[in-house]
Design a protein around this motif. Structure first.
Motif, PDB file in Angstrom:
ATOM      1  N   MET A 438       0.814  -1.213   0.000  1.00 17.58           N
ATOM      2  CA  MET A 438       0.000   0.000   0.000  1.00 17.58           C
ATOM      3  C   MET A 438       0.848   1.262   0.000  1.00 17.58           C
ATOM      4  N   MET A 439       2.166   1.107   0.168  1.00 22.49           N
ATOM      5  CA  MET A 439       3.045   2.256   0.274  1.00 22.49           C
ATOM      6  C   MET A 439       3.729   2.549  -1.058  1.00 22.49           C
ATOM      7  N   PRO A 440       3.753   3.813  -1.504  1.00 22.79           N
ATOM      8  CA  PRO A 440       4.507   4.170  -2.711  1.00 22.79           C
ATOM      9  C   PRO A 440       6.000   4.080  -2.451  1.00 22.79           C
ATOM     10  N   ALA A 441       6.796   4.067  -3.522  1.00 22.60           N
ATOM     11  CA  ALA A 441       8.241   3.885  -3.374  1.00 22.60           C
ATOM     12  C   ALA A 441       9.031   5.039  -3.983  1.00 22.60           C
ATOM     13  N   SER A 442       8.492   6.237  -3.972  1.00 22.61           N
ATOM     14  CA  SER A 442       9.176   7.396  -4.544  1.00 22.61           C
ATOM     15  C   SER A 442      10.345   7.811  -3.664  1.00 22.61           C
ATOM     16  N   LYS A 443      11.541   7.905  -4.261  1.00 17.73           N
ATOM     17  CA  LYS A 443      12.715   8.293  -3.488  1.00 17.73           C
ATOM     18  C   LYS A 443      12.632   9.739  -3.028  1.00 17.73           C
ATOM     19  N   ALA A 444      11.910  10.575  -3.772  1.00 14.21           N
ATOM     20  CA  ALA A 444      11.785  11.980  -3.385  1.00 14.21           C
ATOM     21  C   ALA A 444      11.071  12.123  -2.047  1.00 14.21           C
ATOM     22  N   ALA A 445      10.251  11.163  -1.713  1.00 12.92           N
ATOM     23  CA  ALA A 445       9.496  11.221  -0.457  1.00 12.92           C
ATOM     24  C   ALA A 445       9.854  10.043   0.444  1.00 12.92           C
ATOM     25  N   LEU A 446      11.093   9.550   0.316  1.00  9.79           N
ATOM     26  CA  LEU A 446      11.455   8.335   1.041  1.00  9.79           C
ATOM     27  C   LEU A 446      11.420   8.523   2.552  1.00  9.79           C
ATOM     28  N   LEU A 447      11.792   9.702   3.045  1.00 14.17           N
ATOM     29  CA  LEU A 447      11.803   9.910   4.496  1.00 14.17           C
ATOM     30  C   LEU A 447      10.402   9.817   5.097  1.00 14.17           C
ATOM     31  N   PRO A 448       9.415  10.573   4.606  1.00 16.82           N
ATOM     32  CA  PRO A 448       8.071  10.401   5.171  1.00 16.82           C
ATOM     33  C   PRO A 448       7.473   9.032   4.889  1.00 16.82           C
ATOM     34  N   ILE A 449       7.834   8.420   3.754  1.00 18.73           N
ATOM     35  CA  ILE A 449       7.326   7.077   3.456  1.00 18.73           C
ATOM     36  C   ILE A 449       7.875   6.074   4.470  1.00 18.73           C
ATOM     37  N   ALA A 450       9.189   6.154   4.742  1.00 18.82           N
ATOM     38  CA  ALA A 450       9.790   5.256   5.728  1.00 18.82           C
ATOM     39  C   ALA A 450       9.156   5.465   7.100  1.00 18.82           C
ATOM     40  N   PHE A 451       8.899   6.721   7.439  1.00 14.83           N
ATOM     41  CA  PHE A 451       8.253   7.045   8.714  1.00 14.83           C
ATOM     42  C   PHE A 451       6.856   6.425   8.790  1.00 14.83           C
ATOM     43  N   LEU A 452       6.039   6.656   7.759  1.00 12.56           N
ATOM     44  CA  LEU A 452       4.664   6.158   7.764  1.00 12.56           C
ATOM     45  C   LEU A 452       4.607   4.637   7.705  1.00 12.56           C
ATOM     46  N   LEU A 453       5.525   4.036   6.954  1.00 11.09           N
ATOM     47  CA  LEU A 453       5.567   2.578   6.878  1.00 11.09           C
ATOM     48  C   LEU A 453       5.854   1.982   8.252  1.00 11.09           C
ATOM     49  N   THR A 454       6.851   2.535   8.944  1.00 14.51           N
ATOM     50  CA  THR A 454       7.190   2.046  10.283  1.00 14.51           C
ATOM     51  C   THR A 454       6.034   2.263  11.247  1.00 14.51           C
ATOM     52  N   THR A 455       5.407   3.437  11.165  1.00 16.73           N
ATOM     53  CA  THR A 455       4.276   3.741  12.038  1.00 16.73           C
ATOM     54  C   THR A 455       3.124   2.774  11.811  1.00 16.73           C
ATOM     55  N   THR A 456       2.832   2.491  10.552  1.00 21.82           N
ATOM     56  CA  THR A 456       1.724   1.592  10.237  1.00 21.82           C
ATOM     57  C   THR A 456       1.966   0.195  10.791  1.00 21.82           C
TER      58      THR A 456
END
Length: 553
Positions: A438-456
């Motif tokens: 369910m998570m996108p893999a855009s490197k431009a937004a990798l920091l918030p993505i990594a944060f949200l993935l861990t939180t989820t």
């Protein structure tokens, strides 16, 4: 049934059982674990174990050589390995010989396929050793009761002795006057007005080598003693104890989560310690600000505090243990456990010098005492001896104090272990893999993505450490591809910050904080849970600012 549906059903049972049906937390968690385990199919259990243990094939090379990516929990074992295609276990197998790390990419391992190498698509293929495959199939064949009991037992094995011994230490610190001695020393050094800041800093320092649960157990009696002196600010003292320790637990090695994340992303331990300390202290400062606000809004008394205590100023300090002895049960396990963690990081080539050889030899002699259970056991003996010596009590009363400590510890161990069982059966549904898609893999937004993935993942299964380990396994391939525009350190810090939101009923720390502090479930959610979530968000903001201002590339 979809893992997401099972997750929502499990969450509804736990939350509804505690809040609506007023079930004891142990029963609500146990019921939730049984229902989740019953709704999980055999195929889901096997697939979840395979996904967590398989080793990805990265590249095919000439002469039957493959490049594979092992990792935490994904051991590469020579011998018979089975192929996994598109996440599904097959009956096709190969015999592998491990040749060592790749020269250009040390994180990858070179293996040689003995005999004729099968034609595979490396983008769709992984491998799993026959012993791990057998374990996965055994998990799938286990009954609901066995799987719930296994999760409960594993958690109790991990935390049971520590919680029991720490409870004894805490009880003895309170009854012997050791806590009074430390509190009065803090008051002399900082004054009552600055004592909460002292708890934040102390918790952060103690949280680096020691697990959060243990730090909280060791510091909470000091907070209660200070509350008895001041007659107020219980919420502030508890939250300040939590703020520092919980940020260090997720951001500063050698605690397991940040150590694992740094290793997987190729970040040096020293750099991770520096970055984690900076981000952690800023986030803990935000937590302190929230604690001050929450203390003004909600006045919650400590457990068994039926009468407001009037602060006294006439305590006879001569009857209290000396400061060094009062601190010994706290400092000793930190020093021993911390040394054991540091010793594991020492390079093997240190033995090439005389002083390095001596350090490795004598340091190795302390490893036995650096075991967390042994270190806490020694400290419990010191605390009991201090209590007996300075109160001159008969052994019968000493035994009664121990019984009181163990009675409270037993309930917390059961609740925590039930939370571990609930988390384990949730993991067996394959929820981590579903959330990943369910998570996108855009490197431009990798920091918030990594944060949200861990939180989820943290919200889904409860453990901050498991969430970090799971998330870094997903994010690491993106980091390895390079061209981020900033140092991988910031990805590691984003993952650590993401492990803070949102602690709730499936998190053992949630129950330890609530039950030991005398907070109800609602009070714990709006105080400790809200504060930790805020600190996680602040940690992400600081991390993103650092990546923008000082990218380190």
């Amino acid at each position: 049934m979809s893992p997401l549906v099972i997750l929502f059903i499990g969450m509804a049972i736990v939350v509804g059982g505690v809040l609506a049906l007023r079930l004891h937390a142990f029963l609500a968690l146990l019921l939730g674990a049984v229902v989740v385990a019953g709704l999980t199919s055999t195929d889901q259990i096997v697939a979840a174990r395979v996904a967590a243990s398989s080793v990805a094939v990265v590249e095919l090379r000439p002469d039957s050589e493959w490049l594979v990516r092992p990792g935490k929990g994904r051991a590469l074992i020579a011998g018979t390995n089975f192929l996994i295609v598109d996440g599904k276990l097959t009956t096709d197998k190969v015999t592998l010989l491990v040749q060592g790390p790749d020269g250009e990419r040390p994180a990858l391992m070179r293996v040689h396929v003995h005999g004729a190498a099968p034609a595979i698509d490396p983008t769709r293929t992984a491998i799993i050793h026959e012993t791990v495959r057998s374990a996965a199939l055994k998990d799938g064949a286990s009954s609901v009761g066995d799987r719930v009991a296994s999760g409960l037992g594993k958690t109790a094995t991990s935390i049971g002795i520590i919680i029991a011994l720490a409870a004894i230490i805490g009880e003895c610190l309170m009854r012997s006057g050791a806590a009074d001695r430390i509190v009065w020393s803090i008051r002399r050094l900082l004054g009552d007005q600055r004592a909460p800041q002292g708890f934040v800093f102390s918790g952060f320092v103690l949280g680096i080598p020691v697990f959060f649960d243990t730090v909280f157990y060791l510091l909470l009696p000091l907070a209660k003693a200070l509350r008895q002196r001041t007659g107020k600010h219980w919420v502030l003292y508890v939250l300040c104890t939590v703020a520092g320790a919980t940020m260090a637990h997720s951001l500063v090695p050698p605690t397991p989560g940040p150590l694992m994340v740094a290793t997987e992303l190729g970040v040096s331990i020293g750099l991770m310690m520096i970055g984690g300390t900076i981000v952690g202290l800023v986030a803990a400062t935000a937590g302190y600000a929230y604690a001050v606000w929450a203390d003004r809004r909600w006045d919650v008394p400590p457990p068994d505090d039926q009468v407001e205590v009037v602060p006294t100023t006439d305590t006879d300090l001569s009857v209290l243990p000396p400061l060094w002895l009062a601190l010994a049960p706290i400092v000793l396990p930190i020093a021993l456990i911390g040394w054991a963690a540091v010793f594991d990081l020492l390079p093997d080539d240190l033995a090439k010098t005389w002083w390095g050889d001596q350090l490795l030899f004598w340091g190795g002699q302390l490893l036995f005492w650096g075991d967390k259970n042994i270190a806490l056991g020694v400290s419990a003996v010191i605390a009991l001896a201090t209590f007996w010596w300075f109160r001159r009590l008969p052994l019968k009363e000493l035994s009664a104090a121990t019984q009181t400590a163990l009675s409270s510890a037993g309930v917390i161990i059961l609740i925590t272990a039930a939370g571990g069982a609930f988390g384990l059966v949730l993991q067996q549904t394959g929820i981590a893999e579903v959330l990943t898609t369910m998570m996108p893999a855009s490197k431009a937004a990798l920091l918030p993505i990594a944060f949200l993935l861990t939180t989820t993942i943290r919200i889904a299964q409860g453990s901050a450490t498991v969430a970090m380990i799971t998330a870094v396994g997903i994010v690491a391939p993106l980091v390895a591809a390079g061209d981020l525009g900033y140092h991988p350190l910031y990805v590691a810090l984003a993952i650590g910050s993401g492990s803070k939101p949102i602690p709730w009923m499936n998190d053992s720390g949630f129950w330890i904080i609530g039950k030991m502090s005398g907070f109800s479930e609602i009070q714990t959610l709006r105080t400790a849970s809200a504060m930790m979530s805020l600190m996680g968000v602040v940690g992400l903001i600081v991390t993103m600012l650092g990546a923008w201002i000082l990218p380190l590339v």
